[in-house]
Motif scaffolding. Structure first.
Motif, PDB file in Angstrom:
ATOM      1  N   ALA A  39      -5.511   4.347   7.679  1.00  0.00           N
ATOM      2  CA  ALA A  39      -5.016   2.939   7.385  1.00  0.00           C
ATOM      3  C   ALA A  39      -6.288   2.109   7.817  1.00  0.00           C
ATOM      4  N   LYS A  47      -3.501  -3.331   6.274  1.00  0.00           N
ATOM      5  CA  LYS A  47      -3.779  -3.870   4.940  1.00  0.00           C
ATOM      6  C   LYS A  47      -4.116  -3.013   3.690  1.00  0.00           C
ATOM      7  N   GLY A  48      -4.433  -1.847   4.067  1.00  0.00           N
ATOM      8  CA  GLY A  48      -4.481  -0.585   3.156  1.00  0.00           C
ATOM      9  C   GLY A  48      -4.720   0.437   3.818  1.00  0.00           C
ATOM     10  N   TYR A  50      -7.288   4.268   3.037  1.00  0.00           N
ATOM     11  CA  TYR A  50      -8.457   4.938   2.292  1.00  0.00           C
ATOM     12  C   TYR A  50      -8.450   6.401   2.434  1.00  0.00           C
ATOM     13  N   VAL A  68     -11.100   3.342  -0.909  1.00  0.00           N
ATOM     14  CA  VAL A  68      -9.593   2.541  -0.906  1.00  0.00           C
ATOM     15  C   VAL A  68      -8.748   2.996  -1.869  1.00  0.00           C
ATOM     16  N   GLY A  70      -5.450   2.484  -1.749  1.00  0.00           N
ATOM     17  CA  GLY A  70      -4.045   1.517  -1.686  1.00  0.00           C
ATOM     18  C   GLY A  70      -4.232   0.461  -0.976  1.00  0.00           C
ATOM     19  N   TYR A  71      -3.514  -0.681  -1.174  1.00  0.00           N
ATOM     20  CA  TYR A  71      -3.751  -1.905  -0.549  1.00  0.00           C
ATOM     21  C   TYR A  71      -2.558  -2.827  -0.909  1.00  0.00           C
ATOM     22  N   THR A  72      -2.283  -3.801  -0.142  1.00  0.00           N
ATOM     23  CA  THR A  72      -1.173  -4.840  -0.183  1.00  0.00           C
ATOM     24  C   THR A  72      -2.035  -6.223  -0.067  1.00  0.00           C
ATOM     25  N   TRP A  78       2.554  -2.987  -2.744  1.00  0.00           N
ATOM     26  CA  TRP A  78       1.692  -2.157  -2.582  1.00  0.00           C
ATOM     27  C   TRP A  78       0.901  -1.690  -3.910  1.00  0.00           C
ATOM     28  N   PHE A 112       0.843   6.394  -4.359  1.00  0.00           N
ATOM     29  CA  PHE A 112      -0.613   5.572  -4.789  1.00  0.00           C
ATOM     30  C   PHE A 112      -1.279   6.263  -5.974  1.00  0.00           C
TER      31      PHE A 112
END
Length: 176
Positions: A39, A47-48, A50, A68, A70-72, A78, A112
């Motif tokens: 995270a 926030k995401g 990697y 990265v 996935g992120y929000t 997401w 993801f």
């Protein structure tokens, strides 16, 4: 059995159990490949996520943005980054197939990568190889995760509060 995946609720201890099994296997650290999902925070909030490779050449690692997965954007919804899986993720998996690693760590597989079809194919290639695979898979059903769960050469074990303190010894005996 060479392919063991752990599943369970968030923060139940899946990665802790994975690390315990890895230690019990007593495989030289240099003979372990794969990836970890980490995270990243902004203003103290996740926030995401990697992808961090294990025993992958530093000179081949891309800048952070290309790791990265996935992120929000708004703290609610997401978004998966398919390009990272199809690019850097596939590179990591190809490296795992090329190298004489004895153990491949996949911590963790989730939603993801749902549209990352080349990445899916490489995951299945590694599972079909003679290498030991120790991974974590989210419990939510997706076509990709179900394709792993439904394999006859994969063991899926749910980690719970009741079993997390002793299960690593039992599982070590299945994969060694």
């Amino acid at each position: 059995m060479n392919n063991l995946f752990l599943t369970g609720k968030i923060n139940i201890g899946k990665t802790t159990v994975l690390n315990s099994i890895k230690e019990k296997l007593n495989i030289d650290h240099n003979m372990i490949g794969g990836f970890l999902t980490k995270a990243f925070l902004k203003n103290g909030k996740v926030k995401g996520f990697y992808i961090q490779p294990i025993n992958y050449p530093l000179e081949k690692q891309p800048e952070f943005e290309k790791t990265v997965i996935g992120y929000t954007p708004d703290g609610i919804k997401w978004v998966g980054v398919t390009d990272t899986f199809e690019g850097f993720g596939v590179e990591i998996l190809n490296y795992c197939l090329e190298c004489p690693f004895e153990l491949i760590i996949m911590d963790e597989l989730g939603f993801f990568e749902s549209k990352s079809y080349i990445f899916h194919q490489k995951i299945h290639e590694i599972i079909e190889s003679k290498k030991k695979v120790l991974g974590v898979i989210k419990p939510q059903p997706t076509i990709f995760m179900n394709s792993i769960r439904n394999r006859k050469d994969v063991i899926i074990v749910e980690i719970t509060k009741e079993n997390r303190d002793y299960i690593s010894t039992k599982l070590y005996n299945k994969i060694r």
